[in-house]
Design a protein around this motif. Structure first.
Motif, mmCIF file in Angstrom:
data_model
loop_
_atom_site.group_PDB
_atom_site.id
_atom_site.type_symbol
_atom_site.label_atom_id
_atom_site.label_comp_id
_atom_site.label_asym_id
_atom_site.label_seq_id
_atom_site.Cartn_x
_atom_site.Cartn_y
_atom_site.Cartn_z
ATOM 1 N N ALA A 1 5.136 -0.060 3.698
ATOM 2 C CA ALA A 1 3.966 -0.858 3.304
ATOM 3 C C ALA A 1 3.958 -2.251 3.929
ATOM 4 O O ALA A 1 2.957 -2.654 4.541
ATOM 5 C CB ALA A 1 3.863 -0.944 1.784
ATOM 6 N N ASP A 2 5.022 -3.000 3.800
ATOM 7 C CA ASP A 2 5.037 -4.357 4.352
ATOM 8 C C ASP A 2 4.973 -4.340 5.873
ATOM 9 O O ASP A 2 4.276 -5.155 6.478
ATOM 10 C CB ASP A 2 6.266 -5.132 3.872
ATOM 11 N N LEU A 3 5.661 -3.402 6.486
ATOM 12 C CA LEU A 3 5.626 -3.272 7.933
ATOM 13 C C LEU A 3 4.207 -2.980 8.415
ATOM 14 O O LEU A 3 3.747 -3.569 9.386
ATOM 15 C CB LEU A 3 6.565 -2.141 8.353
ATOM 16 N N ILE A 4 3.504 -2.081 7.737
ATOM 17 C CA ILE A 4 2.124 -1.757 8.100
ATOM 18 C C ILE A 4 1.251 -3.002 7.981
ATOM 19 O O ILE A 4 0.481 -3.321 8.890
ATOM 20 C CB ILE A 4 1.580 -0.606 7.231
ATOM 21 N N LEU A 5 1.374 -3.726 6.884
ATOM 22 C CA LEU A 5 0.554 -4.923 6.695
ATOM 23 C C LEU A 5 0.890 -6.001 7.725
ATOM 24 O O LEU A 5 -0.002 -6.715 8.193
ATOM 25 C CB LEU A 5 0.686 -5.449 5.276
ATOM 26 N N ASP A 6 2.154 -6.110 8.109
ATOM 27 C CA ASP A 6 2.522 -7.054 9.173
ATOM 28 C C ASP A 6 1.835 -6.665 10.481
ATOM 29 O O ASP A 6 1.286 -7.515 11.181
ATOM 30 C CB ASP A 6 4.038 -7.078 9.382
ATOM 31 N N GLY B 1 1.138 10.666 0.924
ATOM 32 C CA GLY B 1 0.016 9.791 1.287
ATOM 33 C C GLY B 1 -0.494 8.981 0.111
ATOM 34 O O GLY B 1 -0.819 7.803 0.250
ATOM 35 N N ALA B 2 -0.549 9.599 -1.058
ATOM 36 C CA ALA B 2 -0.973 8.880 -2.265
ATOM 37 C C ALA B 2 0.054 7.815 -2.627
ATOM 38 O O ALA B 2 -0.309 6.702 -3.043
ATOM 39 C CB ALA B 2 -1.184 9.853 -3.418
ATOM 40 N N ARG B 3 1.328 8.123 -2.438
ATOM 41 C CA ARG B 3 2.374 7.126 -2.708
ATOM 42 C C ARG B 3 2.278 5.971 -1.718
ATOM 43 O O ARG B 3 2.463 4.810 -2.089
ATOM 44 C CB ARG B 3 3.754 7.779 -2.664
ATOM 45 N N LEU B 4 1.976 6.271 -0.449
ATOM 46 C CA LEU B 4 1.814 5.211 0.539
ATOM 47 C C LEU B 4 0.622 4.327 0.179
ATOM 48 O O LEU B 4 0.713 3.097 0.248
ATOM 49 C CB LEU B 4 1.638 5.796 1.941
ATOM 50 N N HIS B 5 -0.484 4.940 -0.220
ATOM 51 C CA HIS B 5 -1.661 4.167 -0.629
ATOM 52 C C HIS B 5 -1.318 3.224 -1.781
ATOM 53 O O HIS B 5 -1.675 2.048 -1.769
ATOM 54 C CB HIS B 5 -2.809 5.109 -1.016
ATOM 55 N N GLU B 6 -0.607 3.732 -2.764
ATOM 56 C CA GLU B 6 -0.202 2.917 -3.919
ATOM 57 C C GLU B 6 0.700 1.757 -3.472
ATOM 58 O O GLU B 6 0.521 0.615 -3.908
ATOM 59 C CB GLU B 6 0.516 3.801 -4.929
ATOM 60 N N ALA B 7 1.650 2.027 -2.594
ATOM 61 C CA ALA B 7 2.561 0.983 -2.111
ATOM 62 C C ALA B 7 1.810 -0.072 -1.300
ATOM 63 O O ALA B 7 2.078 -1.270 -1.427
ATOM 64 C CB ALA B 7 3.676 1.609 -1.275
ATOM 65 N N LEU B 8 0.871 0.363 -0.480
ATOM 66 C CA LEU B 8 0.079 -0.587 0.309
ATOM 67 C C LEU B 8 -0.804 -1.457 -0.573
ATOM 68 O O LEU B 8 -0.922 -2.667 -0.345
ATOM 69 C CB LEU B 8 -0.778 0.158 1.333
ATOM 70 N N THR B 9 -1.402 -0.868 -1.595
ATOM 71 C CA THR B 9 -2.244 -1.626 -2.523
ATOM 72 C C THR B 9 -1.413 -2.698 -3.228
ATOM 73 O O THR B 9 -1.843 -3.846 -3.349
ATOM 74 C CB THR B 9 -2.911 -0.672 -3.528
ATOM 75 N N ALA B 10 -0.207 -2.335 -3.662
ATOM 76 C CA ALA B 10 0.678 -3.300 -4.325
ATOM 77 C C ALA B 10 1.124 -4.390 -3.351
ATOM 78 O O ALA B 10 1.136 -5.582 -3.688
ATOM 79 C CB ALA B 10 1.891 -2.584 -4.915
ATOM 80 N N ALA B 11 1.476 -4.005 -2.127
ATOM 81 C CA ALA B 11 1.927 -4.991 -1.141
ATOM 82 C C ALA B 11 0.798 -5.941 -0.755
ATOM 83 O O ALA B 11 1.024 -7.140 -0.569
ATOM 84 C CB ALA B 11 2.478 -4.280 0.100
ATOM 85 N N LEU B 12 -0.423 -5.425 -0.658
ATOM 86 C CA LEU B 12 -1.560 -6.277 -0.318
ATOM 87 C C LEU B 12 -1.857 -7.272 -1.443
ATOM 88 O O LEU B 12 -2.222 -8.417 -1.188
ATOM 89 C CB LEU B 12 -2.795 -5.435 -0.010
ATOM 90 N N ALA B 13 -1.669 -6.855 -2.692
ATOM 91 C CA ALA B 13 -1.898 -7.751 -3.832
ATOM 92 C C ALA B 13 -0.961 -8.962 -3.766
ATOM 93 O O ALA B 13 -1.295 -10.030 -4.276
ATOM 94 C CB ALA B 13 -1.713 -6.991 -5.141
ATOM 95 N N ALA B 14 0.186 -8.794 -3.129
ATOM 96 C CA ALA B 14 1.142 -9.895 -2.987
ATOM 97 C C ALA B 14 0.818 -10.797 -1.797
ATOM 98 O O ALA B 14 1.544 -11.749 -1.530
ATOM 99 C CB ALA B 14 2.552 -9.328 -2.840
ATOM 100 N N ARG B 15 -0.274 -10.499 -1.093
ATOM 101 C CA ARG B 15 -0.691 -11.287 0.066
ATOM 102 C C ARG B 15 -2.130 -11.770 -0.133
ATOM 103 O O ARG B 15 -3.036 -11.321 0.561
ATOM 104 C CB ARG B 15 -0.605 -10.450 1.338
#
Length: 125
Positions: A83-88, A26-40
């Motif tokens: 991460a990208d799939l979730i943000l999509d 879960g912590a790794r997912l949070h980190e990946a989502l934070t990074a992916a969101l920074a790119a958007r």
């Protein structure tokens, strides 16, 4: 303008590959989502880490909520690839007035991983 969406990420979720000395899935997912969101830049999403969403048998788990919209809880997400799939998927949710994305338009992982759909909180006068 689209109302902001809050994405809650369970940071205590574990998966079978977690070792006792590294960060949990879960912590790794949070980190990946934070990074992916920074790119958007400009995405109407706020990511909030939470200690537990009580869906331990379906890790990794996230919840998406926004005022006046249905809340969704999704599980069985891969911390390394989702991460990208979730943000999509969250982008589709943000584009609706009520949070109801037609089933066929949802990412496959959201169709398979839905844990709960919770109605909007009532507005009190």
């Amino acid at each position: 303008m689209t109302d902001p969406v809050t994405l809650y990420v369970c940071t205590t979720c574990r998966d079978a590959a977690d070792s006792g000395d590294g960060p949990r899935a879960g912590a790794r997912l949070h980190e990946a989502l934070t990074a992916a969101l920074a790119a958007r830049p400009g995405a109407p999403v706020r990511i909030e880490p939470v200690e537990c969403l009580s869906v331990c048998k379906r890790s990794c788990t996230v919840a998406v909520a926004s005022p006046g919209r249905w809340t969704y809880v999704y599980g069985d997400l891969d911390p390394g690839t989702s991460a990208d799939l979730i943000l999509d998927g969250i982008g589709l949710y943000a584009g609706t007035p009520d949070g109801l994305v037609p089933w066929r338009e949802r990412p496959q992982e959201f169709r398979k991983g839905v844990v709960a759909r919770i109605p909007p909180a009532p507005v009190t006068p």
